[in-house]
Each structure stands twice: as structure tokens, then as C-alpha cells.
Design a protein around this motif. Structure first.
Motif, PDB file in Angstrom:
ATOM      1  N   LEU A 147     -33.771  -6.983 -30.506  1.00  0.00           N
ATOM      2  CA  LEU A 147     -33.564  -5.686 -29.864  1.00  0.00           C
ATOM      3  C   LEU A 147     -32.165  -5.147 -30.146  1.00  0.00           C
ATOM      4  N   ALA A 148     -31.160  -6.009 -30.051  1.00  0.00           N
ATOM      5  CA  ALA A 148     -29.785  -5.570 -30.290  1.00  0.00           C
ATOM      6  C   ALA A 148     -29.622  -5.047 -31.709  1.00  0.00           C
ATOM      7  N   ALA A 149     -30.169  -5.760 -32.670  1.00  0.00           N
ATOM      8  CA  ALA A 149     -30.053  -5.339 -34.069  1.00  0.00           C
ATOM      9  C   ALA A 149     -30.795  -4.029 -34.308  1.00  0.00           C
ATOM     10  N   ALA A 150     -32.024  -3.935 -33.810  1.00  0.00           N
ATOM     11  CA  ALA A 150     -32.834  -2.739 -34.044  1.00  0.00           C
ATOM     12  C   ALA A 150     -32.229  -1.505 -33.380  1.00  0.00           C
ATOM     13  N   VAL A 151     -31.767  -1.642 -32.139  1.00  0.00           N
ATOM     14  CA  VAL A 151     -31.203  -0.499 -31.420  1.00  0.00           C
ATOM     15  C   VAL A 151     -29.869  -0.081 -32.031  1.00  0.00           C
ATOM     16  N   SER A 152     -29.085  -1.051 -32.491  1.00  0.00           N
ATOM     17  CA  SER A 152     -27.829  -0.733 -33.160  1.00  0.00           C
ATOM     18  C   SER A 152     -28.097   0.101 -34.414  1.00  0.00           C
ATOM     19  N   MET A 153     -29.128  -0.255 -35.160  1.00  0.00           N
ATOM     20  CA  MET A 153     -29.486   0.494 -36.369  1.00  0.00           C
ATOM     21  C   MET A 153     -29.940   1.913 -36.030  1.00  0.00           C
ATOM     22  N   GLU A 154     -30.742   2.048 -34.972  1.00  0.00           N
ATOM     23  CA  GLU A 154     -31.230   3.374 -34.592  1.00  0.00           C
ATOM     24  C   GLU A 154     -30.093   4.249 -34.063  1.00  0.00           C
ATOM     25  N   LEU A 155     -29.193   3.673 -33.288  1.00  0.00           N
ATOM     26  CA  LEU A 155     -28.047   4.435 -32.811  1.00  0.00           C
ATOM     27  C   LEU A 155     -27.197   4.932 -33.978  1.00  0.00           C
ATOM     28  N   ALA A 156     -27.014   4.072 -34.980  1.00  0.00           N
ATOM     29  CA  ALA A 156     -26.240   4.468 -36.160  1.00  0.00           C
ATOM     30  C   ALA A 156     -26.929   5.620 -36.884  1.00  0.00           C
ATOM     31  N   ARG A 157     -28.249   5.557 -36.967  1.00  0.00           N
ATOM     32  CA  ARG A 157     -29.005   6.636 -37.613  1.00  0.00           C
ATOM     33  C   ARG A 157     -28.810   7.954 -36.878  1.00  0.00           C
ATOM     34  N   LEU A 158     -28.612   7.866 -35.563  1.00  0.00           N
ATOM     35  CA  LEU A 158     -28.429   9.057 -34.742  1.00  0.00           C
ATOM     36  C   LEU A 158     -26.967   9.482 -34.652  1.00  0.00           C
ATOM     37  N   GLY A 159     -26.102   8.784 -35.397  1.00  0.00           N
ATOM     38  CA  GLY A 159     -24.695   9.167 -35.427  1.00  0.00           C
ATOM     39  C   GLY A 159     -23.812   8.451 -34.422  1.00  0.00           C
ATOM     40  N   HIS A 160     -24.315   7.348 -33.848  1.00  0.00           N
ATOM     41  CA  HIS A 160     -23.544   6.583 -32.860  1.00  0.00           C
ATOM     42  C   HIS A 160     -23.490   5.117 -33.322  1.00  0.00           C
ATOM     43  N   ASN A 161     -22.643   4.846 -34.279  1.00  0.00           N
ATOM     44  CA  ASN A 161     -22.571   3.506 -34.854  1.00  0.00           C
ATOM     45  C   ASN A 161     -21.901   2.533 -33.874  1.00  0.00           C
ATOM     46  N   LYS A 162     -22.655   1.526 -33.440  1.00  0.00           N
ATOM     47  CA  LYS A 162     -22.140   0.533 -32.499  1.00  0.00           C
ATOM     48  C   LYS A 162     -22.345  -0.873 -33.049  1.00  0.00           C
ATOM     49  N   PRO A 163     -21.331  -1.734 -32.961  1.00  0.00           N
ATOM     50  CA  PRO A 163     -21.506  -3.124 -33.380  1.00  0.00           C
ATOM     51  C   PRO A 163     -22.388  -3.874 -32.385  1.00  0.00           C
ATOM     52  N   PHE A 164     -22.909  -5.019 -32.809  1.00  0.00           N
ATOM     53  CA  PHE A 164     -23.720  -5.823 -31.896  1.00  0.00           C
ATOM     54  C   PHE A 164     -23.430  -7.306 -32.094  1.00  0.00           C
ATOM     55  N   ALA A 165     -23.731  -8.071 -31.071  1.00  0.00           N
ATOM     56  CA  ALA A 165     -23.577  -9.522 -31.109  1.00  0.00           C
ATOM     57  C   ALA A 165     -24.702 -10.140 -30.289  1.00  0.00           C
ATOM     58  N   TYR A 166     -24.884 -11.427 -30.465  1.00  0.00           N
ATOM     59  CA  TYR A 166     -25.892 -12.153 -29.688  1.00  0.00           C
ATOM     60  C   TYR A 166     -25.435 -13.597 -29.544  1.00  0.00           C
ATOM     61  N   ASN A 167     -26.165 -14.366 -28.772  1.00  0.00           N
ATOM     62  CA  ASN A 167     -25.785 -15.765 -28.560  1.00  0.00           C
ATOM     63  C   ASN A 167     -26.821 -16.731 -29.102  1.00  0.00           C
ATOM     64  N   ARG A 168     -26.368 -17.925 -29.373  1.00  0.00           N
ATOM     65  CA  ARG A 168     -27.260 -19.043 -29.705  1.00  0.00           C
ATOM     66  C   ARG A 168     -27.565 -19.783 -28.409  1.00  0.00           C
ATOM     67  N   LYS A 169     -28.724 -20.421 -28.363  1.00  0.00           N
ATOM     68  CA  LYS A 169     -29.048 -21.243 -27.197  1.00  0.00           C
ATOM     69  C   LYS A 169     -28.193 -22.505 -27.170  1.00  0.00           C
ATOM     70  N   GLU A 170     -27.850 -23.001 -28.369  1.00  0.00           N
ATOM     71  CA  GLU A 170     -27.012 -24.196 -28.460  1.00  0.00           C
ATOM     72  C   GLU A 170     -25.819 -23.896 -29.353  1.00  0.00           C
TER      73      GLU A 170
END
Length: 223
Positions: free
Chosen positions: A81-104
Motif C-alpha cells: 500500500l505504501a509503495a502504490a500510494v506513493s506512486m499515485e501521489l507522485a503521479r498527481l504531483g505530490h511526490n512523497k518518500p515511503f518506508a516500511y518495516n521488516r517483521k524481523e
């Protein structure tokens, strides 16, 4: 009084039903309740569906007015979700970085539990639903440990039902808990009230037939 549904929320509910992500029948929830509907965001599992889902998230976020510097997706569903929404926001002119966590934690290479852009500034947490607030609390801890500030949570569907803790029914929902106790705004694309409006006004008899069961569930467990 029920808040009128928005066209975007109605479009999302229709999309989720058509994609088979929102299903009707009898499903047992984590709280042990028998729900007449089930929402499984893991079934947004091809490119076309994911692109549309990201559009709904992005449009809802931009309309909400919540200000954020980056997106954080808790493992596992939040990663995609973070990756997909970041890409869509960038397409709309709102480029935002994203990060996520590992379980371990990883003990080689870059190491640690966080992957992606440096976690800093105002961080928006993105997930599919909030069931008990556990994932949100864990995300908040990771974001704060990195020296950043959690500023809100974005989800696809707000079930708008009473939370259950250790088998005890609470007078608030999981979303209300995050909003009131964790002091974070929660931005949902749609909620149970939107689903009910969709069912009550649907021209398909097969779809509309589920309205009574969903309404009864809302009357019993809704907030």
C-alpha cells in the motif's frame, strides 16, 4: 444521524464488491462475532486493482487536508500500500518518500528493521483496516524511535463497530481509540455507513438483499 456518503466512498464500495474484496455471507471476526460481510484487502492482488486502490487512497488523503512528509507501511499489507500510494501521489504531483518495516531485524547489509526512505518529519501510517490498534501502536513506536512524528493513519475501510479487548466489548471502535487515545486522525476511504447506503440504494436485488443483515449487525455492534 448518519453522515451522507460521498461519491468517492460509494465508488470505492462498488469497486471493492465488484473485485470480490468485499464479500457477503457469514464470517467470524477476530472478536468472535458473526459478520454478514468480510473485507480482505489482500485480494487487491493484480496490477489493475492495485492502481485503482491507490487512486482511492490518494484522492481521499488529498481531500482530507492531513499534512504529511512521508508514508510508512507496516508489514505486511502496508508495504504494498505504501509503495502504490506513493506512486499515485507522485503521479498527481505530490511526490512523497515511503518506508516500511521488516517483521524481523536484518543483521547484514543495511541491517535493522526499517527499509526505504529515512523515517523523518511527519509520517503517515497506511494500512487496510484497524482491527485493534495494535499495528498502529507498533508503527508509532518505530516512527518515534527513528526520531520522526506520526501524524495520521490512512485506511481503506472503517468497520465502525465496537472494539473488543480480552473478550470484553468496548463502547468505542478501534478507529475511535486511535483518534482519541493515540491522538492521530484516521482517514478512511469508506466506512460501514457507506456500505449500508450502497446496499440500500443498489439496483441489483442480489446485492440489496444483504442490506437487512448488515443493518442488523450495525445496530448490534455499531458505534
Amino acid at each position: 444521524m448518519t453522515t451522507p456518503s460521498t461519491p468517492l466512498a460509494q465508488e470505492f464500495v462498488a469497486f471493492a464488491v465488484e473485485a470480490g474484496v468485499l464479500r457477503f455471507g457469514e464470517f467470524k471476526t477476530k472478536a468472535g462475532r458473526l459478520s454478514p460481510y468480510f473485507f480482505n484487502a489482500g485480494l487487491f492482488n493484480d496490477g489493475a486493482r492495485l492502481v485503482r486502490l491507490a487512486e482511492f487512497y490518494a484522492k481521499t488523503l488529498l481531500a482530507s487536508g492531513v499534512e504529511f512528509d512521508m508514508i510508512f507501511g507496516p508489514a505486511y499489507k502496508g508495504i504494498t500500500l505504501a509503495a502504490a500510494v506513493s506512486m499515485e501521489l507522485a503521479r498527481l504531483g505530490h511526490n512523497k518518500p515511503f518506508a516500511y518495516n521488516r517483521k524481523e531485524a536484518k543483521d547484514h547489509g543495511e541491517g535493522g528493521t526499517l527499509v526505504g526512505a529515512p523515517v523523518q518529519g511527519r509520517v503517515l501510517i497506511i494500512d487496510d483496516v484497524i482491527s485493534a490498534g495494535t499495528s498502529v501502536r507498533e508503527s508509532i513506536a518505530m516512527i518515534q524511535a527513528a526520531g520522526a512524528t506520526p501524524c495520521g493513519v490512512s485506511i481503506a475501510l472503517d468497520r465502525q463497530e465496537k472494539a473488543a479487548e480480552n473478550g470484553v466489548e468496548q463502547p468505542w471502535s478501534a478507529v475511535q481509540y486511535v483518534n482519541r487515545q493515540l491522538h492521530l486522525p484516521v482517514v478512511a476511504i469508506a466506512g460501514l455507513s457507506d456500505l449500508l447506503q450502497y446496499l440500500h440504494h443498489n439496483s441489483s436485488a442480489d446485492i440489496a438483499a444483504h442490506a437487512a443483515a448488515v443493518q442488523a449487525y450495525r445496530d448490534r455492534y455499531g458505534v
